[in-house]
Write a protein that holds these residues in place. Sequence first.
Motif, PDB file in Angstrom:
ATOM      1  N   SER A 178       0.813  -1.224   0.000  1.00  0.00           N
ATOM      2  CA  SER A 178       0.000   0.000   0.000  1.00  0.00           C
ATOM      3  C   SER A 178       0.843   1.268   0.000  1.00  0.00           C
ATOM      4  O   SER A 178       0.357   2.340  -0.351  1.00  0.00           O
ATOM      5  CB  SER A 178      -0.943  -0.001   1.210  1.00  0.00           C
ATOM      6  OG  SER A 178      -0.198  -0.089   2.421  1.00  0.00           O
ATOM      7  N   SER A 179       2.125   1.157   0.400  1.00  0.00           N
ATOM      8  CA  SER A 179       3.040   2.299   0.352  1.00  0.00           C
ATOM      9  C   SER A 179       3.864   2.308  -0.935  1.00  0.00           C
ATOM     10  O   SER A 179       4.758   3.127  -1.103  1.00  0.00           O
ATOM     11  CB  SER A 179       3.977   2.261   1.565  1.00  0.00           C
ATOM     12  OG  SER A 179       3.253   2.352   2.771  1.00  0.00           O
ATOM     13  N   HIS A 180       3.550   1.379  -1.830  1.00  0.00           N
ATOM     14  CA  HIS A 180       4.219   1.233  -3.132  1.00  0.00           C
ATOM     15  C   HIS A 180       5.680   0.819  -3.005  1.00  0.00           C
ATOM     16  O   HIS A 180       6.500   1.156  -3.859  1.00  0.00           O
ATOM     17  CB  HIS A 180       4.072   2.508  -3.978  1.00  0.00           C
ATOM     18  CG  HIS A 180       2.660   2.744  -4.409  1.00  0.00           C
ATOM     19  ND1 HIS A 180       2.258   3.900  -5.058  1.00  0.00           N
ATOM     20  CD2 HIS A 180       1.534   1.972  -4.269  1.00  0.00           C
ATOM     21  CE1 HIS A 180       0.952   3.826  -5.308  1.00  0.00           C
ATOM     22  NE2 HIS A 180       0.496   2.670  -4.830  1.00  0.00           N
ATOM     23  N   ASN A 181       5.985   0.082  -1.937  1.00  0.00           N
ATOM     24  CA  ASN A 181       7.260  -0.626  -1.868  1.00  0.00           C
ATOM     25  C   ASN A 181       7.115  -1.922  -2.665  1.00  0.00           C
ATOM     26  O   ASN A 181       6.053  -2.554  -2.647  1.00  0.00           O
ATOM     27  CB  ASN A 181       7.630  -0.957  -0.422  1.00  0.00           C
ATOM     28  CG  ASN A 181       7.642   0.269   0.461  1.00  0.00           C
ATOM     29  OD1 ASN A 181       8.313   1.254   0.166  1.00  0.00           O
ATOM     30  ND2 ASN A 181       6.878   0.226   1.549  1.00  0.00           N
ATOM     31  N   LEU A 182       8.177  -2.313  -3.345  1.00  0.00           N
ATOM     32  CA  LEU A 182       8.149  -3.536  -4.149  1.00  0.00           C
ATOM     33  C   LEU A 182       8.835  -4.670  -3.389  1.00  0.00           C
ATOM     34  O   LEU A 182      10.013  -4.563  -3.034  1.00  0.00           O
ATOM     35  CB  LEU A 182       8.857  -3.318  -5.488  1.00  0.00           C
ATOM     36  CG  LEU A 182       8.283  -2.230  -6.400  1.00  0.00           C
ATOM     37  CD1 LEU A 182       9.125  -2.106  -7.661  1.00  0.00           C
ATOM     38  CD2 LEU A 182       6.828  -2.519  -6.741  1.00  0.00           C
ATOM     39  N   TRP A 183       8.119  -5.756  -3.168  1.00  0.00           N
ATOM     40  CA  TRP A 183       8.671  -6.920  -2.493  1.00  0.00           C
ATOM     41  C   TRP A 183       9.099  -7.920  -3.549  1.00  0.00           C
ATOM     42  O   TRP A 183       8.320  -8.304  -4.415  1.00  0.00           O
ATOM     43  CB  TRP A 183       7.658  -7.507  -1.511  1.00  0.00           C
ATOM     44  CG  TRP A 183       7.444  -6.568  -0.353  1.00  0.00           C
ATOM     45  CD1 TRP A 183       6.575  -5.514  -0.303  1.00  0.00           C
ATOM     46  CD2 TRP A 183       8.157  -6.567   0.875  1.00  0.00           C
ATOM     47  NE1 TRP A 183       6.694  -4.855   0.892  1.00  0.00           N
ATOM     48  CE2 TRP A 183       7.657  -5.473   1.649  1.00  0.00           C
ATOM     49  CE3 TRP A 183       9.150  -7.372   1.421  1.00  0.00           C
ATOM     50  CZ2 TRP A 183       8.133  -5.176   2.913  1.00  0.00           C
ATOM     51  CZ3 TRP A 183       9.625  -7.088   2.697  1.00  0.00           C
ATOM     52  CH2 TRP A 183       9.117  -5.999   3.428  1.00  0.00           C
TER      53      TRP A 183
END
Length: 311
Positions: free
Chosen positions: A45-50
């Motif tokens: 939701s914070s636009h971090n890419l896992w």
Amino acid sequence: MNKFLPEGYRIQTEENKRAVSTPARLAEAMERGTILEGRVTICDSSHNLWVELPGMQAVIPRKEGAVGIREGTTRDIALISRVNKPVCFVVTELTCDAAGAPLAILSRRIAQERCQAQYLDACRPGDILPACVTHLEPFGCFVDIGCGIPSLIPIDSISVSRISHPADRFTVGQQLRVIFKGREGKKILLTHKELLGTWEENAAQFQPGETVAGIVRSVENYGIFVELTPNLAGLAELKPNVTVGQHASVYIKSILPERMKIKLILVDVFAPSVPEPAELHYFIQDSHMDRWQYASAASTKSMESLFTSSV
């Protein structure tokens, strides 16, 4: 080997698999600054890419997801659209999460900045680069030319034979070769049609008297243009109920090098059984070209591309 390849080129290589296989090898890659690849599983939701890596969690923080995200010049759709796709990265930190599990912090931005400075900024007009199709628009084909950096092939630069949409020629994910034309400000200019051969090279694949396959590309009041190859079309007489996009069988009546014309007789037309574009054949295998002349030696017409100076 070019270390600034389009995303997806290296993810299945043994070198990449080995480098991401254990935390110790990941630490070695971090020390060397090696560009690696992994597949994005989640954009949170914070636009971090896992990123999926064997035996440990890995994340690309939002601001490290692409060049321009921190500055606001690149939209977050550039991150969201990477889910379930390979991304390049360098390892910036090996740490632990709140539960004490190993966690790798990655940066795609750094890989892209290095690609721009060490690879793309050094390109000369006429250099032939690997590329990968990322998406298609009516006006052209967007490609990744290294580490996820996008550029555009305009529709009129895709092939000599005219198409109604880039989807007539390419599919998303397809690996291509493109020619670097030059720069227009920060924009990189590309072309593709020159790699698909001259009129003579394409016409040499056919002989009068043969019946061959083609695709209807244009229906005019004076005849029907049928594509024989991406860089070669012939003209057949008008026939009712023929529409653009139909596949065809055509009889080659004559080949006229001095006029650069191929006269055809339309035998039959039908809907394509396989909607996928045909595999491309590249006549140029070198890594650079200075000049390309499409017109036949017997013709007075001139159609050429010069790559000796920047556009």
